[in-house]
Design a protein around this motif. Structure first.
Motif, PDB file in Angstrom:
ATOM      1  N   TRP A 188      44.260  49.540  53.807  1.00 37.61           N
ATOM      2  CA  TRP A 188      45.698  49.781  53.655  1.00 37.61           C
ATOM      3  C   TRP A 188      46.519  48.528  53.928  1.00 37.61           C
ATOM      4  O   TRP A 188      47.704  48.622  54.222  1.00 37.61           O
ATOM      5  N   GLN A 189      45.881  47.379  53.837  1.00 34.29           N
ATOM      6  CA  GLN A 189      46.626  46.135  54.013  1.00 34.29           C
ATOM      7  C   GLN A 189      47.758  46.037  52.976  1.00 34.29           C
ATOM      8  O   GLN A 189      47.588  46.468  51.833  1.00 34.29           O
ATOM      9  N   TRP A 190      48.864  45.467  53.411  1.00 36.02           N
ATOM     10  CA  TRP A 190      49.997  45.297  52.481  1.00 36.02           C
ATOM     11  C   TRP A 190      50.505  43.868  52.538  1.00 36.02           C
ATOM     12  O   TRP A 190      50.652  43.319  53.630  1.00 36.02           O
ATOM     13  N   PRO A 191      50.707  43.231  51.440  1.00 37.11           N
ATOM     14  CA  PRO A 191      50.463  43.727  50.069  1.00 37.11           C
ATOM     15  C   PRO A 191      48.967  43.816  49.775  1.00 37.11           C
ATOM     16  O   PRO A 191      48.165  43.102  50.377  1.00 37.11           O
ATOM     17  N   PRO A 192      48.564  44.714  48.877  1.00 38.70           N
ATOM     18  CA  PRO A 192      47.126  44.904  48.623  1.00 38.70           C
ATOM     19  C   PRO A 192      46.457  43.661  48.051  1.00 38.70           C
ATOM     20  O   PRO A 192      45.278  43.433  48.312  1.00 38.70           O
ATOM     21  N   LEU A 193      47.144  42.878  47.273  1.00 39.04           N
ATOM     22  CA  LEU A 193      46.597  41.654  46.688  1.00 39.04           C
ATOM     23  C   LEU A 193      47.551  40.514  47.006  1.00 39.04           C
ATOM     24  O   LEU A 193      48.703  40.493  46.553  1.00 39.04           O
ATOM     25  N   ARG A 194      47.079  39.555  47.790  1.00 41.35           N
ATOM     26  CA  ARG A 194      47.954  38.466  48.230  1.00 41.35           C
ATOM     27  C   ARG A 194      47.808  37.205  47.394  1.00 41.35           C
ATOM     28  O   ARG A 194      48.673  36.342  47.403  1.00 41.35           O
ATOM     29  N   SER A 195      46.689  37.079  46.713  1.00 37.17           N
ATOM     30  CA  SER A 195      46.429  35.897  45.896  1.00 37.17           C
ATOM     31  C   SER A 195      45.285  36.215  44.953  1.00 37.17           C
ATOM     32  O   SER A 195      44.649  37.278  45.048  1.00 37.17           O
ATOM     33  N   LEU A 196      44.980  35.280  44.068  1.00 38.30           N
ATOM     34  CA  LEU A 196      43.873  35.481  43.141  1.00 38.30           C
ATOM     35  C   LEU A 196      42.546  35.580  43.886  1.00 38.30           C
ATOM     36  O   LEU A 196      41.720  36.454  43.600  1.00 38.30           O
ATOM     37  N   SER A 197      42.325  34.693  44.867  1.00 35.82           N
ATOM     38  CA  SER A 197      41.077  34.725  45.629  1.00 35.82           C
ATOM     39  C   SER A 197      40.968  36.018  46.427  1.00 35.82           C
ATOM     40  O   SER A 197      39.876  36.594  46.554  1.00 35.82           O
ATOM     41  N   HIS A 198      42.104  36.491  46.959  1.00 36.85           N
ATOM     42  CA  HIS A 198      42.092  37.751  47.700  1.00 36.85           C
ATOM     43  C   HIS A 198      41.777  38.922  46.761  1.00 36.85           C
ATOM     44  O   HIS A 198      41.056  39.859  47.136  1.00 36.85           O
ATOM     45  N   ALA A 199      42.286  38.868  45.548  1.00 39.68           N
ATOM     46  CA  ALA A 199      41.995  39.914  44.574  1.00 39.68           C
ATOM     47  C   ALA A 199      40.512  39.941  44.223  1.00 39.68           C
ATOM     48  O   ALA A 199      39.904  41.012  44.119  1.00 39.68           O
ATOM     49  N   VAL A 200      39.905  38.755  44.055  1.00 45.71           N
ATOM     50  CA  VAL A 200      38.466  38.691  43.772  1.00 45.71           C
ATOM     51  C   VAL A 200      37.671  39.249  44.941  1.00 45.71           C
ATOM     52  O   VAL A 200      36.701  40.005  44.766  1.00 45.71           O
ATOM     53  N   GLU A 201      38.080  38.883  46.156  1.00 48.25           N
ATOM     54  CA  GLU A 201      37.381  39.363  47.352  1.00 48.25           C
ATOM     55  C   GLU A 201      37.441  40.880  47.456  1.00 48.25           C
ATOM     56  O   GLU A 201      36.433  41.545  47.712  1.00 48.25           O
ATOM     57  N   ARG A 202      38.618  41.449  47.207  1.00 46.85           N
ATOM     58  CA  ARG A 202      38.751  42.905  47.283  1.00 46.85           C
ATOM     59  C   ARG A 202      38.000  43.597  46.143  1.00 46.85           C
ATOM     60  O   ARG A 202      37.473  44.696  46.307  1.00 46.85           O
ATOM     61  N   GLY A 203      37.938  42.941  45.001  1.00 46.71           N
ATOM     62  CA  GLY A 203      37.149  43.493  43.899  1.00 46.71           C
ATOM     63  C   GLY A 203      35.673  43.566  44.239  1.00 46.71           C
ATOM     64  O   GLY A 203      34.988  44.551  43.922  1.00 46.71           O
TER      65      GLY A 203
END
Length: 395
Positions: free
Chosen positions: A111-126
């Motif tokens: 439930w971290q906000w914002p859910p995607l903070r950067s491109l690398s963070h988006a890849v990590e969460r993916g």
């Protein structure tokens, strides 16, 4: 008035803003010290070991059932497949409470906000999504598979096999990403923890370990006979079935109830041989009989031993003049089904323990166990121990 930026009326903005505020406030509501990096790291180590064992034993199971042309599995030790598949299934069941505990320890981070903070963070969460989704898929479909509840239109073995690579690949990347945190939380001596937090953490981890151990205790009896009475959650008790041995596919389900009783039954040995054989049941019974004690080991994890009596497959192959390195295909009276025939390669058919069995535990085979004739060989999955055998093709 509408918002000058979004052009949305205030009534429409209020539910969105309320939902956003709720999500932002969620991490602060999880105050238990068990939602900590240290607990997550310890559970992660256990899960990493469990998934590694599952991958290795799962690949053994897959390639024993579907060996490439260059792969020759040994026939000894006779219980190798029984042990590896038992570990795979029972260990997989024990991983369920472990995975649930891991997800509980880390779910505030979802439930971290914002859910995607950067491109690398988006890849990590993916990658985390692949890891969690793959783990849940493997364990849930695996549990349904051993319970014989096929609720999907796809091939379970193929999906289970390929998902294992996706899951383990995501796991390796996740370990690399999180290794610094694991090392800091588990192997840094300077780390100080409040006594009550330590006690709470140890109780929680002890409870998880006990749940995993209990899961093993109530299922391991399906393959370890001395604990069979405790196997209350096992889908197949090892001593329940015709002649004291479980059955997955019956003669009725295979559509052979009439053909197995025909008086003109013959076993034929054909193909790349010097002299084809065509033997009646009486002629097979008149040949030298051998008795071996071998298990039937099923891909669902259960296994059971029996005394099997019959004709050595190598005696038939040699009598027909098959080459020592030949591949034999044992065919069933069953006309359809994924396992109505199986390959028997040289290490197995040359082994004196490999029989075309006529009897089990001193009695003629029950139709559900393959009457009049079935294959029994050491260190092979049960689905490859072909029943209702009528032909052997040498190639």
């Amino acid at each position: 008035m509408n918002d000058p930026v979004t052009n949305d009326p205030p009534a429409r903005r209020r539910p969105v803003e309320a939902a956003t505020a709720l999500v932002r406030s969620l991490p602060g509501r999880f105050t238990s010290p068990l939602h900590s990096e240290r607990v997550a790291a310890q559970l992660g180590i256990w899960l990493g070991i469990s998934f590694t064992v599952a991958l290795v034993t799962g690949l053994i199971s897959h390639f024993m059932q579907h060996p490439p042309s260059w792969m020759l599995w040994p026939s000894r030790p006779v219980n190798l497949y029984r042990v590896t598949q038992g570990v795979h299934v029972i260990g997989g069941l024990a991983t369920i409470p472990l995975l649930l505990a891991k997800l509980w320890s880390v779910y505030p981070r979802l439930w971290q906000w914002p859910p995607l903070r950067s491109l690398s963070h988006a890849v990590e969460r993916g990658l985390v999504l692949l890891l969690v989704g793959g783990a849940l898929f493997q364990l849930i479909t695996g549990l349904l598979n051993i319970s014989y509840a096929y609720l999907w239109p796809f091939s379970f073995p193929a999906a289970h096999y390929w998902t294992s690579y996706v899951l383990y690949g995501a796991l390796l990347i996740h370990v690399v990403n999180e290794w610094a945190k694991v090392r800091a939380n588990l192997w840094t001596r300077e780390r100080v923890e409040a006594p009550e937090v330590t006690r709470s953490r140890r109780r929680f981890l002890g409870t998880v370990a006990a749940a995993c151990g209990l899961t093993v205790l109530v299922t391991v009896g399906e393959t370890f006979a001395p604990l069979s009475k405790l196997a209350v959650l096992a889908p197949r008790a090892p001593d329940v079935g015709p002649q004291g041995i479980p059955v997955n596919r019956t003669a009725l389900a295979a559509g052979v109830t009439e053909t197995i009783r025909r008086p003109d039954f013959r076993l034929t040995v054909t193909g790349a041989v010097r002299a084809e054989l065509s033997l009646t049941l009486a002629e097979l019974t008149a040949m030298p009989q051998h008795t071996v004690r071998l298990p039937i080991s099923c891909v669902e994890g259960w296994s059971a031993e029996a005394d099997w009596t019959g004709v050595r497959l190598r005696d038939l192959a040699e009598r027909a003049g098959a080459a020592p390195e030949a591949v034999l295909v044992v065919e069933s009276l069953e006309r359809s089904g994924a396992y109505n025939s199986s390959e028997v390669r040289a290490p197995h058919w040359n082994d004196p323990l490999t029989l075309l069995a006529l009897r089990i535990n001193g009695s003629p085979l029950d139709p559900d166990h393959g009457y009049p004739l079935r294959l029994i060989a050491p260190n092979r999955p049960g689905v490859l121990q072909t029943k209702w055998v009528t032909r052997v093709v040498v190639s």
